[in-house]
Design a protein around this motif. Structure first.
Motif, mmCIF file in Angstrom:
data_model
loop_
_atom_site.group_PDB
_atom_site.id
_atom_site.type_symbol
_atom_site.label_atom_id
_atom_site.label_comp_id
_atom_site.label_asym_id
_atom_site.label_seq_id
_atom_site.Cartn_x
_atom_site.Cartn_y
_atom_site.Cartn_z
ATOM 1 N N THR A 119 -3.599 4.004 -1.813
ATOM 2 C CA THR A 119 -4.775 4.196 -0.985
ATOM 3 C C THR A 119 -5.147 5.577 -0.545
ATOM 4 O O THR A 119 -6.268 5.950 -0.483
ATOM 5 N N LEU A 132 -7.865 0.245 0.490
ATOM 6 C CA LEU A 132 -7.089 -0.943 0.770
ATOM 7 C C LEU A 132 -7.634 -2.098 0.552
ATOM 8 O O LEU A 132 -7.083 -3.066 -0.214
ATOM 9 N N ALA A 138 0.738 -1.161 0.114
ATOM 10 C CA ALA A 138 -0.078 0.058 -0.157
ATOM 11 C C ALA A 138 0.798 1.088 -0.028
ATOM 12 O O ALA A 138 1.895 1.350 0.572
#
Length: 294
Positions: free
Chosen positions: A209, A230, A88
């Protein structure tokens, strides 16, 4: 190498992988301690695969406590040849929006609490990380992600911060406007450096994200919003991984970028001066060059 084997390091939200035939969680011991978790091994579309959750199942490791050396060493010991990192990240670019994937090709390393090399006193080595990712493997990831419906940006610079806090507004503007970075995350380094030292092809898929804290219309990072994005990213990452074997040759042809020969001229310590205990620790990551007749 006799056959290509994919090693997947799953970041936040990616704690397992679906569809593996003969799936088995395996404990792997390394001289650098225990990896983040057991490693899930099996076969996907006829290609051997090993999956390691970077933060451990249940997300027990912070970015600074992830045992990066043990993780890379364990994958190498299992026979992995190609490592795909999914992680992420926040975005510094308007056109790199939450939900997009970025195939990274450069890094700026701002971490400071982590062991960044397998080598040290007793066996000194210097590898080039001018081009820290494998373009061949990155292209395969891009094709697999696009085929699975993701919006993909090919190429991007990743600012690796220590964390676990997110950036201040001043830091976010510095990284974006002065340093010209594209995305920011907490786990890309030293993972990419260690993969290079272990002579592994390495590609990193950054899954956006949020817009970090620089964006005037989005304000400070909202963890609740991040988690929602996410989870969507994680589902599409798994789709990408299921498609990936179809974009890679199963044989072990030499990497055209020389990833598996990164240590060829990197070790500087004379054979007679090398520390035996250090050499024993390096048996997996550097065995190819250390076991050569000098």
């Amino acid at each position: 190498m006799t056959k290509r084997m994919i090693g997947v390091i799953g970041g936040s939200g990616v704690y397992d992988i679906d569809g593996l035939e003969g799936a088995e969680w395996r404990e792997v011991d390394t001289p650098f301690g225990a990896p983040s978790d057991a490693i899930l091994t099996g076969t996907l579309a006829g290609m051997p695969m090993a999956f390691l959750p970077r933060h451990g199942r249940g997300h027990v490791h912070s970015p600074s406590s992830v045992p990066y050396r043990a993780n890379i060493d364990a994958l190498k010991r299992l026979g992995v040849t190609d490592v795909v990192s999914a992680s992420a990240c926040g975005s510094f670019r308007e056109d790199m929006a939450p939900g997009d994937f970025v195939i990274l090709d450069q890094y700026v390393d701002r971490t400071f609490q982590r062991e960044k090399s397998f080598f040290g006193p007793g066996c000194v080595a210097h590898v080039s990380v001018a081009h820290p990712t494998c373009a061949r493997l990155g292209a395969a990831c891009a094709e697999a992600a696009e085929g699975a419906g993701s919006r993909v940006h090919r190429g991007g610079t990743y600012l690796a911060m220590e964390g676990p806090q997110f950036s201040t507004l001043a830091e976010s503007k510095l990284y974006r406007e002065v340093w010209n970075c594209d995305v920011i995350g907490m786990t890309g380094m030293p993972e990419a450096k260690l993969a290079r030292e272990a002579e592994l092809c390495y590609a990193s898929v950054a899954m956006i994200t949020d817009y970090d804290s620089w964006h005037p219309d989005h304000g400070e990072v909202d963890v609740t919003a991040i988690i929602a994005t996410l989870m969507g990213n994680a589902a599409r990452a798994k789709d990408m991984l299921r498609a990936l074997p179809g974009h890679l040759e199963g044989g072990a042809a030499p990497c055209p970028h020389g990833c598996e020969r990164a240590l060829e001229y990197a070790i500087l310590t004379a054979p007679e001066a090398r520390d035996a205990a250090m050499l024993e620790k390096l048996d997996a990551v550097a065995g190819r060059v250390l076991n050569k007749a000098d």
